[in-house]
Scaffold this motif. Structure first.
Motif, PDB file in Angstrom:
ATOM      1  N   LEU A   8     -38.030  17.429 -44.637  1.00  0.00           N
ATOM      2  CA  LEU A   8     -39.232  18.248 -44.516  1.00  0.00           C
ATOM      3  C   LEU A   8     -39.324  18.807 -43.105  1.00  0.00           C
ATOM      4  O   LEU A   8     -39.358  18.046 -42.132  1.00  0.00           O
ATOM      5  CB  LEU A   8     -40.465  17.381 -44.824  1.00  0.00           C
ATOM      6  N   TRP A   9     -39.350  20.131 -42.983  1.00  0.00           N
ATOM      7  CA  TRP A   9     -39.530  20.762 -41.677  1.00  0.00           C
ATOM      8  C   TRP A   9     -40.981  20.577 -41.254  1.00  0.00           C
ATOM      9  O   TRP A   9     -41.903  20.748 -42.065  1.00  0.00           O
ATOM     10  CB  TRP A   9     -39.191  22.249 -41.748  1.00  0.00           C
ATOM     11  N   LEU A  10     -41.180  20.233 -39.988  1.00  0.00           N
ATOM     12  CA  LEU A  10     -42.518  20.010 -39.446  1.00  0.00           C
ATOM     13  C   LEU A  10     -42.843  21.074 -38.411  1.00  0.00           C
ATOM     14  O   LEU A  10     -42.045  21.345 -37.511  1.00  0.00           O
ATOM     15  CB  LEU A  10     -42.615  18.625 -38.803  1.00  0.00           C
ATOM     16  N   VAL A  11     -44.037  21.637 -38.537  1.00  0.00           N
ATOM     17  CA  VAL A  11     -44.498  22.696 -37.650  1.00  0.00           C
ATOM     18  C   VAL A  11     -45.821  22.277 -37.026  1.00  0.00           C
ATOM     19  O   VAL A  11     -46.709  21.776 -37.713  1.00  0.00           O
ATOM     20  CB  VAL A  11     -44.672  24.016 -38.442  1.00  0.00           C
ATOM     21  N   ASP A  12     -45.945  22.465 -35.720  1.00  0.00           N
ATOM     22  CA  ASP A  12     -47.195  22.211 -35.007  1.00  0.00           C
ATOM     23  C   ASP A  12     -48.074  23.439 -35.222  1.00  0.00           C
ATOM     24  O   ASP A  12     -47.834  24.500 -34.647  1.00  0.00           O
ATOM     25  CB  ASP A  12     -46.888  21.980 -33.519  1.00  0.00           C
ATOM     26  N   LEU A  13     -49.092  23.291 -36.069  1.00  0.00           N
ATOM     27  CA  LEU A  13     -49.943  24.418 -36.442  1.00  0.00           C
ATOM     28  C   LEU A  13     -50.642  25.025 -35.227  1.00  0.00           C
ATOM     29  O   LEU A  13     -50.686  26.239 -35.071  1.00  0.00           O
ATOM     30  CB  LEU A  13     -50.969  23.963 -37.487  1.00  0.00           C
TER      31      LEU A  13
ATOM     32  N   GLY B  44     -50.761  29.535 -30.727  1.00  0.00           N
ATOM     33  CA  GLY B  44     -50.840  29.825 -29.303  1.00  0.00           C
ATOM     34  C   GLY B  44     -51.514  28.766 -28.447  1.00  0.00           C
ATOM     35  O   GLY B  44     -51.740  28.982 -27.262  1.00  0.00           O
ATOM     36  N   TYR B  45     -51.849  27.621 -29.026  1.00  0.00           N
ATOM     37  CA  TYR B  45     -52.465  26.533 -28.267  1.00  0.00           C
ATOM     38  C   TYR B  45     -51.379  25.622 -27.692  1.00  0.00           C
ATOM     39  O   TYR B  45     -50.229  25.685 -28.125  1.00  0.00           O
ATOM     40  CB  TYR B  45     -53.388  25.705 -29.170  1.00  0.00           C
ATOM     41  N   PRO B  46     -51.735  24.726 -26.764  1.00  0.00           N
ATOM     42  CA  PRO B  46     -50.750  23.756 -26.260  1.00  0.00           C
ATOM     43  C   PRO B  46     -50.241  22.870 -27.400  1.00  0.00           C
ATOM     44  O   PRO B  46     -50.975  22.608 -28.354  1.00  0.00           O
ATOM     45  CB  PRO B  46     -51.538  22.918 -25.243  1.00  0.00           C
ATOM     46  N   PRO B  47     -48.997  22.396 -27.308  1.00  0.00           N
ATOM     47  CA  PRO B  47     -48.448  21.560 -28.381  1.00  0.00           C
ATOM     48  C   PRO B  47     -49.220  20.255 -28.544  1.00  0.00           C
ATOM     49  O   PRO B  47     -49.666  19.666 -27.568  1.00  0.00           O
ATOM     50  CB  PRO B  47     -47.013  21.280 -27.940  1.00  0.00           C
ATOM     51  N   LEU B  48     -49.384  19.817 -29.795  1.00  0.00           N
ATOM     52  CA  LEU B  48     -50.061  18.549 -30.080  1.00  0.00           C
ATOM     53  C   LEU B  48     -49.336  17.383 -29.429  1.00  0.00           C
ATOM     54  O   LEU B  48     -49.959  16.465 -28.937  1.00  0.00           O
ATOM     55  CB  LEU B  48     -50.131  18.305 -31.589  1.00  0.00           C
TER      56      LEU B  48
END
Length: 158
Positions: A59-64, A69-73
């Motif tokens: 499963l590919w995971l994407v930081d929504l 355009g926000y800082p990475p989780l």
């Protein structure tokens, strides 16, 4: 007699003042993962966190938030933190999106959805906004376009 045209959404918190909505028809599963269990993949867009083995499926995971355009989780959590994943399915493809917080299930009348206003949302967020609602407490509830999220990740190996 007029019948209401209700749509069920999963609501989640974005970094700023917004609450995002994803239609429940595209939500397949919700689970938590340890950041240490994500396999990083080099030379991917910055919002692509990596892949995760979920029940034998890669499963590919994407930081929504990063995609918007926000800082990475991941930068706001330590290495041993758990993050929420919403597994989406669209046209037979799956994608996991990392989110800060899942709020609730909303049952909203789609006749009250407002068209996206390009001046209301950032340039990064605007392509993913299908429309928005104003809650009774005057919060902005953004209806996300699942198709646009999948299309933005087409280069990722689904």
């Amino acid at each position: 007699m007029k019948t209401e045209n209700k749509q069920r959404y999963l609501s989640l918190t974005l970094k700023d003042k917004y609450i995002a909505l994803i239609t429940l028809e595209h939500v397949q599963e919700i689970f938590t993962i340890d950041l240490t269990n994500i396999c990083r993949v080099p030379q991917m867009p910055s919002c692509v966190v990596g892949v995760y083995n979920w029940r034998g499926e890669m499963l590919w995971l994407v930081d929504l938030e990063r995609m918007f355009g926000y800082p990475p989780l991941g930068s706001q959590t330590d290495l041993f933190s758990k993050l929420m994943v919403i597994k989406l399915q669209y046209q037979g493809k799956s994608l996991g999106i990392l989110v800060r917080e899942i709020r609730d299930i909303e049952n909203l009348d789609i006749q009250f959805i407002k068209s996206p206003d390009e001046n209301l949302f950032s340039l990064e967020l605007s392509p993913f906004v299908q429309g928005y609602f104003i809650s009774p407490s005057e919060e902005i509830l953004i209806s996300l376009n699942t198709k646009a999220i999948f299309q933005a990740q087409m280069g990722v190996g689904n």
